[in-house]
Scaffold this active site. Structure first.
Site, PDB file in Angstrom:
ATOM      1  N   LYS A   4      63.319  24.213  46.622  1.00  0.00           N
ATOM      2  CA  LYS A   4      62.081  23.656  45.718  1.00  0.00           C
ATOM      3  C   LYS A   4      61.187  23.320  45.581  1.00  0.00           C
ATOM      4  O   LYS A   4      61.160  21.899  46.369  1.00  0.00           O
ATOM      5  CB  LYS A   4      63.264  24.283  44.637  1.00  0.00           C
ATOM      6  CG  LYS A   4      63.942  25.517  44.792  1.00  0.00           C
ATOM      7  CD  LYS A   4      63.787  26.234  42.949  1.00  0.00           C
ATOM      8  CE  LYS A   4      64.508  27.373  42.915  1.00  0.00           C
ATOM      9  NZ  LYS A   4      65.768  27.296  41.610  1.00  0.00           N
TER      10      LYS A   4
ATOM     11  N   HIS B 234      67.192  27.133  45.879  1.00  0.00           N
ATOM     12  CA  HIS B 234      68.027  28.882  45.301  1.00  0.00           C
ATOM     13  C   HIS B 234      68.980  29.074  46.649  1.00  0.00           C
ATOM     14  O   HIS B 234      68.697  28.596  48.148  1.00  0.00           O
ATOM     15  CB  HIS B 234      66.318  29.762  45.696  1.00  0.00           C
ATOM     16  CG  HIS B 234      67.013  31.393  45.896  1.00  0.00           C
ATOM     17  ND1 HIS B 234      67.331  31.525  44.590  1.00  0.00           N
ATOM     18  CD2 HIS B 234      67.053  31.671  47.174  1.00  0.00           C
ATOM     19  CE1 HIS B 234      67.636  32.974  45.091  1.00  0.00           C
ATOM     20  NE2 HIS B 234      67.825  32.595  46.075  1.00  0.00           N
TER      21      HIS B 234
ATOM     22  N   GLU C 148      66.882  39.522  50.574  1.00  0.00           N
ATOM     23  CA  GLU C 148      65.700  38.570  50.038  1.00  0.00           C
ATOM     24  C   GLU C 148      65.420  37.399  52.099  1.00  0.00           C
ATOM     25  O   GLU C 148      64.067  37.263  51.497  1.00  0.00           O
ATOM     26  CB  GLU C 148      66.424  37.284  49.137  1.00  0.00           C
ATOM     27  CG  GLU C 148      66.599  37.658  48.157  1.00  0.00           C
ATOM     28  CD  GLU C 148      68.300  36.825  47.400  1.00  0.00           C
ATOM     29  OE1 GLU C 148      67.928  36.816  45.978  1.00  0.00           O
ATOM     30  OE2 GLU C 148      67.962  35.035  48.076  1.00  0.00           O
TER      31      GLU C 148
ATOM     32  N   ASN D  46      65.378  23.133  40.238  1.00  0.00           N
ATOM     33  CA  ASN D  46      67.248  22.656  40.258  1.00  0.00           C
ATOM     34  C   ASN D  46      67.047  22.459  42.016  1.00  0.00           C
ATOM     35  O   ASN D  46      68.203  22.781  42.427  1.00  0.00           O
ATOM     36  CB  ASN D  46      67.528  23.416  39.654  1.00  0.00           C
ATOM     37  CG  ASN D  46      67.695  25.086  40.048  1.00  0.00           C
ATOM     38  OD1 ASN D  46      66.700  24.837  40.324  1.00  0.00           O
ATOM     39  ND2 ASN D  46      68.302  25.874  39.598  1.00  0.00           N
TER      40      ASN D  46
HETATM   41  N1  UDP Z   1      66.206  29.128  36.036  1.00  0.00           N
HETATM   42  C1  UDP Z   1      65.137  28.407  34.718  1.00  0.00           C
HETATM   43  N2  UDP Z   1      65.784  29.014  33.123  1.00  0.00           N
HETATM   44  C2  UDP Z   1      67.131  29.048  32.753  1.00  0.00           C
HETATM   45  C3  UDP Z   1      67.421  29.630  33.833  1.00  0.00           C
HETATM   46  C4  UDP Z   1      66.799  29.491  35.337  1.00  0.00           C
HETATM   47  O1  UDP Z   1      63.803  27.642  34.990  1.00  0.00           O
HETATM   48  O2  UDP Z   1      66.787  29.495  32.131  1.00  0.00           O
HETATM   49  C5  UDP Z   1      65.506  29.096  36.419  1.00  0.00           C
HETATM   50  C6  UDP Z   1      65.890  28.727  37.612  1.00  0.00           C
HETATM   51  O3  UDP Z   1      64.773  27.883  38.885  1.00  0.00           O
HETATM   52  C7  UDP Z   1      67.067  29.299  38.642  1.00  0.00           C
HETATM   53  C8  UDP Z   1      66.185  30.404  38.953  1.00  0.00           C
HETATM   54  O4  UDP Z   1      65.197  30.482  37.768  1.00  0.00           O
HETATM   55  O5  UDP Z   1      67.499  28.606  39.663  1.00  0.00           O
HETATM   56  C9  UDP Z   1      67.177  31.959  38.813  1.00  0.00           C
HETATM   57  O6  UDP Z   1      67.625  31.803  37.583  1.00  0.00           O
HETATM   58  P1  UDP Z   1      69.721  32.560  38.293  1.00  0.00           P
HETATM   59  O7  UDP Z   1      70.030  32.076  37.009  1.00  0.00           O
HETATM   60  O8  UDP Z   1      69.459  33.204  39.146  1.00  0.00           O
HETATM   61  O9  UDP Z   1      70.089  31.265  39.482  1.00  0.00           O
HETATM   62  P2  UDP Z   1      70.266  30.371  40.063  1.00  0.00           P
HETATM   63  O10 UDP Z   1      70.723  31.698  40.795  1.00  0.00           O
HETATM   64  O11 UDP Z   1      69.575  30.019  40.755  1.00  0.00           O
HETATM   65  O12 UDP Z   1      71.702  29.363  40.114  1.00  0.00           O
END
Ligand code: UDP
Length: 140
Positions: free
Chosen positions: A11, A117, A128, A114
């Site tokens: 990212k 992805h 994807e 974070n």
């Molecule tokens: N995210 C965010 N705030 C939140 C939860 C998620 O900004 O409260 C963002 C974060 O970058 C995350 C992405 O949305 O990686 C997708 O969320 P998901 O729950 O799918 O998490 P992941 O699969 O990436 O761990």
């Protein structure tokens, strides 16, 4: 054990800090092979489409803005149980909850920024991967 493929994205917070190589080294050290990779500046429409499943979530607009704030590196990782293996290497979504030694524990700036992805299921991985790559761009 099955050989699988998963979609990974390095990212903008990580490309900005020049961490692409360090992150890739972690995948390779754990036996995942980078079988496709490209650096992209996502458009707003591309980021919205990729995260469409989250479009009703309160963080959606901020997440899209973050994902287009700089370059990303999209990649296909291949290996034994690649989807689950990559999720383990990545660590929990919120770096505050991520295990020691994971990418997010060591590099993430926040729950949003974070660093990586990774697809969360084999079914989503196929969707994807097809979102970013033609079959001819993936060389296993
Ligand atoms: N995210 C965010 N705030 C939140 C939860 C998620 O900004 O409260 C963002 C974060 O970058 C995350 C992405 O949305 O990686 C997708 O969320 P998901 O729950 O799918 O998490 P992941 O699969 O990436 O761990």
């Amino acid at each position: 054990m099955a050989t699988e493929r998963t979609l990974s994205i390095i990212k903008p917070d990580a490309t900005r800090r020049n961490l692409t190589g360090q992150i890739n080294a972690r995948f390779e050290a754990k036996g995942l092979r980078i079988v496709a990779q490209k650096r992209l500046q996502l458009t707003k429409a591309q980021a919205e489409g990729f995260y469409a499943v989250h479009s009703e979530r309160p963080f959606f607009n901020d997440l899209v803005a973050f994902m287009i704030s700089g370059p990303v590196v999209v990649q296909v990782l291949e290996g034994e149980n690649a989807v689950a293996a990559n999720r383990e290497i990545m660590g929990a979504t919120n770096p505050a909850n991520a295990a020691e030694g994971t990418i997010r524990k060591d590099f993430a700036e926040s729950i949003e920024a974070n660093s990586v992805h990774g697809s969360d299921s084999a079914e989503n991985a196929a969707i994807e991967i097809a979102y970013f790559f033609a079959q001819t761009e993936i060389v296993g």
